[in-house]
Design a protein around this motif. Structure first.
Motif, PDB file in Angstrom:
ATOM      1  N   GLU A   1       1.413  10.954  -3.271  1.00  0.00           N
ATOM      2  CA  GLU A   1       0.322  11.913  -3.107  1.00  0.00           C
ATOM      3  C   GLU A   1       0.899  13.209  -2.538  1.00  0.00           C
ATOM      4  N   GLU A   2       1.186  14.139  -3.429  1.00  0.00           N
ATOM      5  CA  GLU A   2       1.733  15.443  -3.043  1.00  0.00           C
ATOM      6  C   GLU A   2       2.951  15.299  -2.134  1.00  0.00           C
ATOM      7  N   GLY A   3       3.863  14.416  -2.498  1.00  0.00           N
ATOM      8  CA  GLY A   3       5.093  14.230  -1.742  1.00  0.00           C
ATOM      9  C   GLY A   3       5.024  13.170  -0.655  1.00  0.00           C
ATOM     10  N   LYS A   4       3.828  12.683  -0.356  1.00  0.00           N
ATOM     11  CA  LYS A   4       3.688  11.604   0.622  1.00  0.00           C
ATOM     12  C   LYS A   4       3.649  10.279  -0.132  1.00  0.00           C
ATOM     13  N   ILE A   5       4.522   9.365   0.256  1.00  0.00           N
ATOM     14  CA  ILE A   5       4.620   8.061  -0.402  1.00  0.00           C
ATOM     15  C   ILE A   5       3.755   7.051   0.343  1.00  0.00           C
ATOM     16  N   HIS A   6       2.754   6.516  -0.364  1.00  0.00           N
ATOM     17  CA  HIS A   6       1.865   5.488   0.178  1.00  0.00           C
ATOM     18  C   HIS A   6       2.089   4.209  -0.622  1.00  0.00           C
ATOM     19  N   THR A   7       2.247   3.100   0.078  1.00  0.00           N
ATOM     20  CA  THR A   7       2.306   1.806  -0.588  1.00  0.00           C
ATOM     21  C   THR A   7       1.015   1.065  -0.268  1.00  0.00           C
ATOM     22  N   TYR A   8       0.383   0.555  -1.322  1.00  0.00           N
ATOM     23  CA  TYR A   8      -0.890  -0.151  -1.208  1.00  0.00           C
ATOM     24  C   TYR A   8      -0.661  -1.634  -1.440  1.00  0.00           C
ATOM     25  N   TYR A   9      -1.446  -2.440  -0.723  1.00  0.00           N
ATOM     26  CA  TYR A   9      -1.331  -3.893  -0.806  1.00  0.00           C
ATOM     27  C   TYR A   9      -2.729  -4.502  -0.850  1.00  0.00           C
ATOM     28  N   TRP A  10      -2.920  -5.488  -1.711  1.00  0.00           N
ATOM     29  CA  TRP A  10      -4.106  -6.342  -1.650  1.00  0.00           C
ATOM     30  C   TRP A  10      -3.725  -7.518  -0.761  1.00  0.00           C
ATOM     31  N   LYS A  11      -4.305  -7.579   0.427  1.00  0.00           N
ATOM     32  CA  LYS A  11      -3.943  -8.634   1.379  1.00  0.00           C
ATOM     33  C   LYS A  11      -5.118  -9.590   1.590  1.00  0.00           C
ATOM     34  N   PRO A  12      -4.853 -10.899   1.484  1.00  0.00           N
ATOM     35  CA  PRO A  12      -5.899 -11.886   1.793  1.00  0.00           C
ATOM     36  C   PRO A  12      -6.366 -11.715   3.236  1.00  0.00           C
ATOM     37  N   PHE A  13      -7.644 -11.925   3.452  1.00  0.00           N
ATOM     38  CA  PHE A  13      -8.215 -11.757   4.790  1.00  0.00           C
ATOM     39  C   PHE A  13      -7.424 -12.499   5.854  1.00  0.00           C
ATOM     40  N   GLU A  14      -7.001 -13.735   5.556  1.00  0.00           N
ATOM     41  CA  GLU A  14      -6.329 -14.539   6.574  1.00  0.00           C
ATOM     42  C   GLU A  14      -4.955 -13.986   6.950  1.00  0.00           C
ATOM     43  N   GLU A  15      -4.362 -13.151   6.113  1.00  0.00           N
ATOM     44  CA  GLU A  15      -3.059 -12.547   6.436  1.00  0.00           C
ATOM     45  C   GLU A  15      -3.184 -11.294   7.304  1.00  0.00           C
ATOM     46  N   LEU A  16      -4.354 -10.723   7.359  1.00  0.00           N
ATOM     47  CA  LEU A  16      -4.540  -9.466   8.098  1.00  0.00           C
ATOM     48  C   LEU A  16      -4.283  -9.619   9.589  1.00  0.00           C
ATOM     49  N   ILE A  17      -4.623 -10.761  10.141  1.00  0.00           N
ATOM     50  CA  ILE A  17      -4.499 -10.976  11.585  1.00  0.00           C
ATOM     51  C   ILE A  17      -3.064 -10.804  12.071  1.00  0.00           C
ATOM     52  N   ALA A  18      -2.088 -11.112  11.226  1.00  0.00           N
ATOM     53  CA  ALA A  18      -0.675 -11.037  11.622  1.00  0.00           C
ATOM     54  C   ALA A  18      -0.075  -9.650  11.390  1.00  0.00           C
ATOM     55  N   LEU A  19      -0.810  -8.771  10.742  1.00  0.00           N
ATOM     56  CA  LEU A  19      -0.281  -7.442  10.422  1.00  0.00           C
ATOM     57  C   LEU A  19      -0.572  -6.427  11.520  1.00  0.00           C
ATOM     58  N   ASN A  20       0.201  -5.388  11.536  1.00  0.00           N
ATOM     59  CA  ASN A  20      -0.004  -4.260  12.440  1.00  0.00           C
ATOM     60  C   ASN A  20      -1.020  -3.326  11.767  1.00  0.00           C
ATOM     61  N   LEU A  21      -2.287  -3.770  11.715  1.00  0.00           N
ATOM     62  CA  LEU A  21      -3.371  -3.085  11.004  1.00  0.00           C
ATOM     63  C   LEU A  21      -4.291  -2.393  11.997  1.00  0.00           C
ATOM     64  N   TYR A  22      -4.588  -1.130  11.710  1.00  0.00           N
ATOM     65  CA  TYR A  22      -5.475  -0.351  12.572  1.00  0.00           C
ATOM     66  C   TYR A  22      -6.648   0.195  11.784  1.00  0.00           C
ATOM     67  N   PRO A  23      -7.792   0.352  12.433  1.00  0.00           N
ATOM     68  CA  PRO A  23      -8.090  -0.079  13.797  1.00  0.00           C
ATOM     69  C   PRO A  23      -8.133  -1.606  13.899  1.00  0.00           C
ATOM     70  N   LEU A  24      -7.906  -2.073  15.095  1.00  0.00           N
ATOM     71  CA  LEU A  24      -7.735  -3.504  15.338  1.00  0.00           C
ATOM     72  C   LEU A  24      -8.953  -4.343  14.961  1.00  0.00           C
TER      73      LEU A  24
END
Length: 159
Positions: free
Chosen positions: A115-138
């Protein structure tokens, strides 16, 4: 003009975020060289309605048209961004979105967008995997499995 400004005490942001859910998975993203994940969205511009802003941001970031199902949360978030070492005061409207066209899903469970020089990586993550990720807001980690039927006001303070 984005509604964001910097002061000696930190930065204020007025933003929107979109939850796109498919088959018990949430679409999340990560910026290049960042240690955390978040959901797509961005800053609201002056004189722009939040609903228009989330549609615009998703179109800009993902070249995707979405329908707004409903507003889920208004979040007041006070935090320090670790890579910038900057304190933030952020107001964010979280919308539940739905895909207008499921052709978007052919991109796979992981894909990258420039996106205009900014690299974003997107992921489809199962709900149960979200708890272990550094995801914000908490609060997303726990609330994604029980979305409110009425708008909720949430406050997070992580300073």
């Amino acid at each position: 003009m984005d509604i964001s400004f910097k002061t000696a005490e930190g930065r204020f942001n007025y933003r929107v975020a979109g939850l796109i859910v498919h088959d018990e998975k949430l679409l999340i993203m990560q910026d290049e060289n960042q240690p955390y994940y978040y959901v797509p969205g961005g800053r609201i511009t002056l004189h722009e309605k939040s609903e228009d802003a989330i549609r615009r941001e998703i179109k800009e970031e993902l070249s995707l048209e979405v329908n707004i199902k409903r507003l889920l949360w208004v979040n007041e978030n006070f935090f320090e961004e670790s890579t910038l070492n900057e304190k933030f005061h952020e107001i964010c409207f979280f919308y539940l979105l739905e895909l207008q066209d499921e052709e978007f899903l052919i991109r796979g469970n992981e894909f990258t967008v420039n996106e205009e020089g900014k690299i974003h990586t997107y992921y489809w993550k199962p709900f149960e995997e979200l708890i272990a990720l550094n995801l914000y807001p908490l609060f997303l980690k726990e609330r994604i499995t029980d979305l409110p039927l009425e708008i909720e006001h949430l406050v997070e303070i992580k300073l």
